[in-house]
Design a protein around this motif. Structure first.
Motif, short mmCIF file in Angstrom:
data_model
loop_
_atom_site.label_atom_id
_atom_site.label_comp_id
_atom_site.label_asym_id
_atom_site.label_seq_id
_atom_site.Cartn_x
_atom_site.Cartn_y
_atom_site.Cartn_z
N SER A 23 46.68 42.01 81.68
CA SER A 23 46.53 41.77 80.25
C SER A 23 47.66 40.93 79.66
N SER A 24 48.83 40.89 80.31
CA SER A 24 49.92 40.05 79.81
C SER A 24 49.92 38.66 80.43
N VAL A 25 48.99 38.42 81.35
CA VAL A 25 48.98 37.16 82.10
C VAL A 25 47.87 36.23 81.64
N ILE A 26 46.73 36.79 81.28
CA ILE A 26 45.57 35.98 80.88
C ILE A 26 45.16 36.34 79.47
N SER A 27 44.43 35.43 78.84
CA SER A 27 43.90 35.68 77.50
C SER A 27 42.76 36.69 77.61
N TRP A 28 42.89 37.81 76.89
CA TRP A 28 41.90 38.88 77.05
C TRP A 28 41.73 39.64 75.76
N ASP A 29 40.49 39.87 75.36
CA ASP A 29 40.16 40.64 74.17
C ASP A 29 39.45 41.91 74.61
N GLN A 30 40.13 43.05 74.52
CA GLN A 30 39.52 44.32 74.95
C GLN A 30 38.27 44.66 74.15
N ALA A 31 38.19 44.17 72.90
CA ALA A 31 37.03 44.46 72.08
C ALA A 31 35.81 43.65 72.51
N ASN A 32 36.02 42.60 73.29
CA ASN A 32 34.92 41.76 73.76
C ASN A 32 35.16 41.39 75.22
N PRO A 33 35.06 42.37 76.11
CA PRO A 33 35.40 42.10 77.52
C PRO A 33 34.46 41.12 78.20
N GLN A 34 33.18 41.07 77.78
CA GLN A 34 32.26 40.13 78.43
C GLN A 34 32.67 38.69 78.15
N ALA A 35 32.97 38.37 76.91
CA ALA A 35 33.41 37.01 76.57
C ALA A 35 34.73 36.69 77.28
N SER A 36 35.61 37.68 77.38
CA SER A 36 36.88 37.47 78.07
C SER A 36 36.66 37.21 79.55
N LEU A 37 35.72 37.95 80.16
CA LEU A 37 35.40 37.73 81.57
C LEU A 37 34.85 36.33 81.79
N ILE A 38 34.00 35.87 80.89
CA ILE A 38 33.44 34.52 81.03
C ILE A 38 34.55 33.47 80.95
N ARG A 39 35.48 33.65 80.03
CA ARG A 39 36.60 32.72 79.96
C ARG A 39 37.42 32.73 81.24
N LEU A 40 37.63 33.92 81.79
CA LEU A 40 38.38 34.02 83.04
C LEU A 40 37.65 33.30 84.17
N MET A 41 36.34 33.48 84.26
CA MET A 41 35.58 32.82 85.32
C MET A 41 35.63 31.31 85.16
N GLU A 42 35.52 30.83 83.94
CA GLU A 42 35.53 29.39 83.70
C GLU A 42 36.87 28.75 84.09
N ARG A 43 37.96 29.50 83.94
CA ARG A 43 39.30 28.95 84.21
C ARG A 43 39.91 29.50 85.49
N PHE A 44 39.11 30.19 86.29
CA PHE A 44 39.68 30.95 87.39
C PHE A 44 40.46 30.11 88.39
N LEU A 239 20.28 30.33 83.81
CA LEU A 239 21.20 31.43 84.07
C LEU A 239 22.52 31.12 83.39
N GLU A 240 23.00 32.07 82.61
CA GLU A 240 24.22 31.87 81.84
C GLU A 240 25.41 32.53 82.54
N PRO A 241 26.62 32.03 82.31
CA PRO A 241 27.80 32.70 82.86
C PRO A 241 27.83 34.16 82.45
N GLY A 242 28.09 35.02 83.42
CA GLY A 242 28.12 36.45 83.15
C GLY A 242 26.81 37.15 83.40
N ASP A 243 25.73 36.42 83.66
CA ASP A 243 24.46 37.06 84.02
C ASP A 243 24.57 37.71 85.40
#
Length: 279
Positions: A23-44, A239-243
């Protein structure tokens, strides 16, 4: 890399029996973990070296001391493969006389994303008088938008893999109804990135109910393997990211009831358990 969500949807990396808090290394919103996961996948690919360098510095915890959450918490859709092992077709014909076709003619069906739960959660059976079964499956998460993707290119669009249980009420209703009750899609224990899995079409897996092995199979026996199923699904819909796509269950499906514990294990991915009770 094994990417997990834990303790109210914090992001983590699992190594051995420990989980490292990202959580201190990547941009992450605990209130919206799905959107945060998609951002992580896009920039992985860009973030991966930064994550690896940070593991020696960030807080870590024993896996037994944290609560794992569903690794893909809120996909826009769950695309599921019906009758994707020939021996399962034989089994369904013998027990229920309702498996005339395999995936080759049936295509696919959709499950409600609201049916997702995570490791250690509880499957809640809606009926005492109707048979409800377990189904063990390999599933994967889409990493980037995909439409009309050939099987030969599908690996470029799959971010990672995890285990899935497709809980199913038996009956004559359409599959989406019988498989979409709340709690009917346990997933976990984490996402294993595609580079670690290497070949998803040669993975052994098992499912236990209590201490009894109910299902034991290998994805090499899939009728449509992961990549062919991706092709078929993306030919019909974007198919969308996160599906989530889930590849179907082998032979050995059987009934579950209140008080049971179901455990699933897949080679190179991991294992998790859920409990069962009546609503």
């Amino acid at each position: 890399m094994k990417i997990a969500l834990f303790n109210h949807f914090l992001p983590g990396v699992v190594e051995g029996n420990r989980i490292y808090d990202l959580s201190s290394v990547i941009s992450w919103d605990q209130a919206n973990p799905q959107a945060s996961l998609i951002r992580l996948m896009e920039r992985f690919e860009d973030l991966k070296p930064q994550i690896e360098d940070a593991l020696s510095q960030v807080p870590s915890y024993a896996l037994e001391d944290v609560r794992l959450q569903p690794p893909v918490p809120q996909p826009t859709k769950i695309v599921a493969a019906p009758v994707n092992y020939y021996l399962h077709q034989d089994e369904m014909n013998e027990q229920f006389s309702n498996a005339e076709y395999t995936i080759e003619k049936l295509g696919f069906f959709l499950k409600a994303p609201s049916s997702i739960i995570g490791p250690g959660d509880t499957v809640k059976l809606p009926f005492r008088e109707r048979r409800t079964d377990h189904e063990a499956e390999l599933a994967f998460v889409v990493g980037k938008q995909a439409k009309d993707v050939l099987a030969s290119e599908a690996h470029r669009y799959i971010f990672g893999y995890f285990a899935l249980m497709d809980i199913t009420v038996r009956g004559k209703e359409d599959r989406p109804w019988r498989k979409s009750f709340d709690t009917f899609t346990p997933i976990g224990p984490w996402i294993v990135t595609a580079d670690e899995v290497n070949n998803p079409n040669e993975l052994g897996f098992q499912l236990w109910v209590n201490q009894d092995v109910r299902q034991s199979a290998n994805t090499k026996d899939l009728i449509y393997d992961c990549y062919k199923f991706f092709e078929v699904a993306s030919a019909a819909m974007t198919l969308e990211p996160g599906d989530i796509l889930t590849t179907g269950t082998p032979e050995g499906v059987g009934p579950i009831e209140g008080g049971d514990t179901i455990r699933i294990q897949i080679d190179r991915i991991g294992e998790f358990s859920v409990s069962v009770e009546y609503k």
